[in-house]
Design an enzyme around this catalytic site. Structure first.
Site, PDB file in Angstrom:
ATOM      1  N   HIS A  43      31.105  40.530  40.841  1.00  0.00           N
ATOM      2  CA  HIS A  43      32.085  39.935  39.930  1.00  0.00           C
ATOM      3  C   HIS A  43      32.805  38.795  40.661  1.00  0.00           C
ATOM      4  O   HIS A  43      33.369  38.984  41.741  1.00  0.00           O
ATOM      5  CB  HIS A  43      33.078  41.018  39.495  1.00  0.00           C
ATOM      6  CG  HIS A  43      34.060  40.580  38.464  1.00  0.00           C
ATOM      7  ND1 HIS A  43      33.764  40.503  37.124  1.00  0.00           N
ATOM      8  CD2 HIS A  43      35.354  40.200  38.576  1.00  0.00           C
ATOM      9  CE1 HIS A  43      34.828  40.108  36.450  1.00  0.00           C
ATOM     10  NE2 HIS A  43      35.817  39.902  37.312  1.00  0.00           N
ATOM     11  N   ASP A  45      35.663  35.906  40.348  1.00  0.00           N
ATOM     12  CA  ASP A  45      36.860  35.504  39.606  1.00  0.00           C
ATOM     13  C   ASP A  45      37.162  34.032  39.832  1.00  0.00           C
ATOM     14  O   ASP A  45      37.472  33.615  40.950  1.00  0.00           O
ATOM     15  CB  ASP A  45      38.050  36.349  40.060  1.00  0.00           C
ATOM     16  CG  ASP A  45      37.961  37.764  39.532  1.00  0.00           C
ATOM     17  OD1 ASP A  45      37.793  37.929  38.309  1.00  0.00           O
ATOM     18  OD2 ASP A  45      38.050  38.709  40.344  1.00  0.00           O
ATOM     19  N   HIS A  76      33.743  35.419  35.868  1.00  0.00           N
ATOM     20  CA  HIS A  76      34.869  35.636  34.949  1.00  0.00           C
ATOM     21  C   HIS A  76      35.746  34.392  35.027  1.00  0.00           C
ATOM     22  O   HIS A  76      36.451  34.183  36.016  1.00  0.00           O
ATOM     23  CB  HIS A  76      35.604  36.907  35.417  1.00  0.00           C
ATOM     24  CG  HIS A  76      36.891  37.183  34.731  1.00  0.00           C
ATOM     25  ND1 HIS A  76      37.799  38.120  35.211  1.00  0.00           N
ATOM     26  CD2 HIS A  76      37.447  36.682  33.607  1.00  0.00           C
ATOM     27  CE1 HIS A  76      38.843  38.153  34.409  1.00  0.00           C
ATOM     28  NE2 HIS A  76      38.661  37.291  33.428  1.00  0.00           N
ATOM     29  N   MET A  78      38.781  32.381  34.361  1.00  0.00           N
ATOM     30  CA  MET A  78      40.198  32.394  33.973  1.00  0.00           C
ATOM     31  C   MET A  78      40.697  30.965  34.077  1.00  0.00           C
ATOM     32  O   MET A  78      41.500  30.611  34.942  1.00  0.00           O
ATOM     33  CB  MET A  78      40.974  33.336  34.899  1.00  0.00           C
ATOM     34  CG  MET A  78      40.687  34.807  34.604  1.00  0.00           C
ATOM     35  SD  MET A  78      41.162  35.891  35.971  1.00  0.00           S
ATOM     36  CE  MET A  78      39.678  35.786  36.960  1.00  0.00           C
ATOM     37  N   MET A 147      40.673  43.290  30.000  1.00  0.00           N
ATOM     38  CA  MET A 147      41.548  43.181  31.168  1.00  0.00           C
ATOM     39  C   MET A 147      42.526  44.351  31.149  1.00  0.00           C
ATOM     40  O   MET A 147      43.275  44.529  30.183  1.00  0.00           O
ATOM     41  CB  MET A 147      42.341  41.866  31.141  1.00  0.00           C
ATOM     42  CG  MET A 147      41.551  40.612  31.494  1.00  0.00           C
ATOM     43  SD  MET A 147      40.607  40.698  33.036  1.00  0.00           S
ATOM     44  CE  MET A 147      41.889  41.036  34.244  1.00  0.00           C
TER      45      MET A 147
HETATM   46  C1  DX5 Z   1      42.212  39.798  38.269  1.00  0.00           C
HETATM   47  C2  DX5 Z   1      40.721  39.716  38.380  1.00  0.00           C
HETATM   48  C3  DX5 Z   1      40.058  40.951  38.849  1.00  0.00           C
HETATM   49  C4  DX5 Z   1      40.511  41.456  40.193  1.00  0.00           C
HETATM   50  C5  DX5 Z   1      40.666  42.935  40.055  1.00  0.00           C
HETATM   51  O1  DX5 Z   1      42.695  38.760  37.509  1.00  0.00           O
HETATM   52  O2  DX5 Z   1      40.129  39.366  37.147  1.00  0.00           O
HETATM   53  O3  DX5 Z   1      38.650  40.840  38.816  1.00  0.00           O
HETATM   54  O4  DX5 Z   1      39.620  41.182  41.238  1.00  0.00           O
HETATM   55  O5  DX5 Z   1      41.232  43.396  41.194  1.00  0.00           O
HETATM   56  P1  DX5 Z   1      41.586  44.916  41.442  1.00  0.00           P
HETATM   57  O6  DX5 Z   1      40.317  45.702  41.271  1.00  0.00           O
HETATM   58  O7  DX5 Z   1      42.088  44.916  42.850  1.00  0.00           O
HETATM   59  O8  DX5 Z   1      42.626  45.299  40.439  1.00  0.00           O
HETATM   60 ZN    ZN Z   2      37.883  39.506  37.002  1.00  0.00          ZN
END
Ligand code: DX5
Ligand code: ZN
Length: 231
Positions: A43, A45, A76, A78, A147
């Site tokens: 994954h 980000d 992903h 954002m 989310m």
């Molecule tokens: C947060 C990201 C996540 C993040 C999750 O905005 O989209 O993918 O890496 O992190 P954890 O698993 O530490 O909550």
């Molecule tokens: Zn993410």
């Protein structure tokens, strides 16, 4: 990894190590450790400092990751105006790309653009966004990402209401005869993974719980074992 038309849920559920919590100076090693622990999908980000209050990485890092691993790269986004960057992520070697409902005024077009570039399209909803808003585009998506924290940072606490949204998506999938996967992202660890799987998620993103303590292989393996036991 298998998936059948009548049971679209993956068994065992997949744990997706999120490199947000990895050591960015040692990304290839970190990804290799997560793979040894059983991770098949990484994954990634992507944050732009506008849609979310943090900045991470873009297509050049995805291209480097592509050279370092054969694993599926789940990007992903954002970011604002994601359509402008979809061709660059395709060129970089991304396999799955998800965009936020909240960032896409023309969501149908964005999802078609991702598919047109040969990638699997996903849609993401923030904690305050209702599942019902997705009904019309669900036939277009490979995965729906719920989310379970407000996006922007790793290491936050799981928001319990996310479980209802996962259940709702699983019900809708059966009702509409669709096959999308249900992904959940944020606050997934040993304490939360069982309830998320039991609610119906089959793609479980974990950042801090995999990379946070410097033992990615062991952490990934333990989470995968817990997820499989929860089915
Ligand atoms: C947060 C990201 C996540 C993040 C999750 O905005 O989209 O993918 O890496 O992190 P954890 O698993 O530490 O909550
Ligand atoms: Zn993410």
């Amino acid at each position: 990894m298998s998936s059948t038309p009548t049971t679209p849920r993956l068994y065992p559920p997949q744990v997706l190590p999120s490199i947000l919590s990895a050591d960015f100076a040692r990304l290839a090693e970190e990804v290799a450790a997560a793979e040894r622990g059983g991770g098949h999908i990484i994954h990634v980000d992507v944050m732009d400092g506008h849609f979310v209050p943090n900045i991470t990485l873009g297509p050049p890092v995805v291209a480097s990751l592509r050279k370092a691993t054969k694993l599926t790269l789940d990007c992903h986004l954002m970011i604002e105006h994601p359509d402008e960057f979809i061709p660059a992520f395709a060129d970089a070697g991304a396999n799955w790309v998800s965009v936020h409902y909240e960032a896409c005024p023309h969501l149908h077009r964005s999802l078609e653009l991702i598919a047109h570039h040969g990638m699997q399209p996903g849609v993401v909803i923030n904690p305050a966004t209702r599942v019902n808003l997705l009904v019309d585009i669900l036939p277009l998506v490979h995965h729906v990402l719920v989310m379970s924290v407000n996006p922007g940072f790793g290491g936050q606490s799981f928001i319990p209401h996310s479980l209802q949204k996962i259940r709702h998506l699983a019900e809708l999938r059966a009702e509409l005869g669709l096959k999308y996967h249900i992904e959940v992202d944020g606050g997934i660890g040993k304490e939360t993974i069982t309830s998320v799987v039991q609610a119906g998620a089959d793609l479980l993103v974990a950042g801090n719980a995999v990379f946070g303590g410097g033992q990615a292989e062991k952490n990934a393996r333990e989470l995968i074992t817990l997820a499989a036991a929860a089915c």
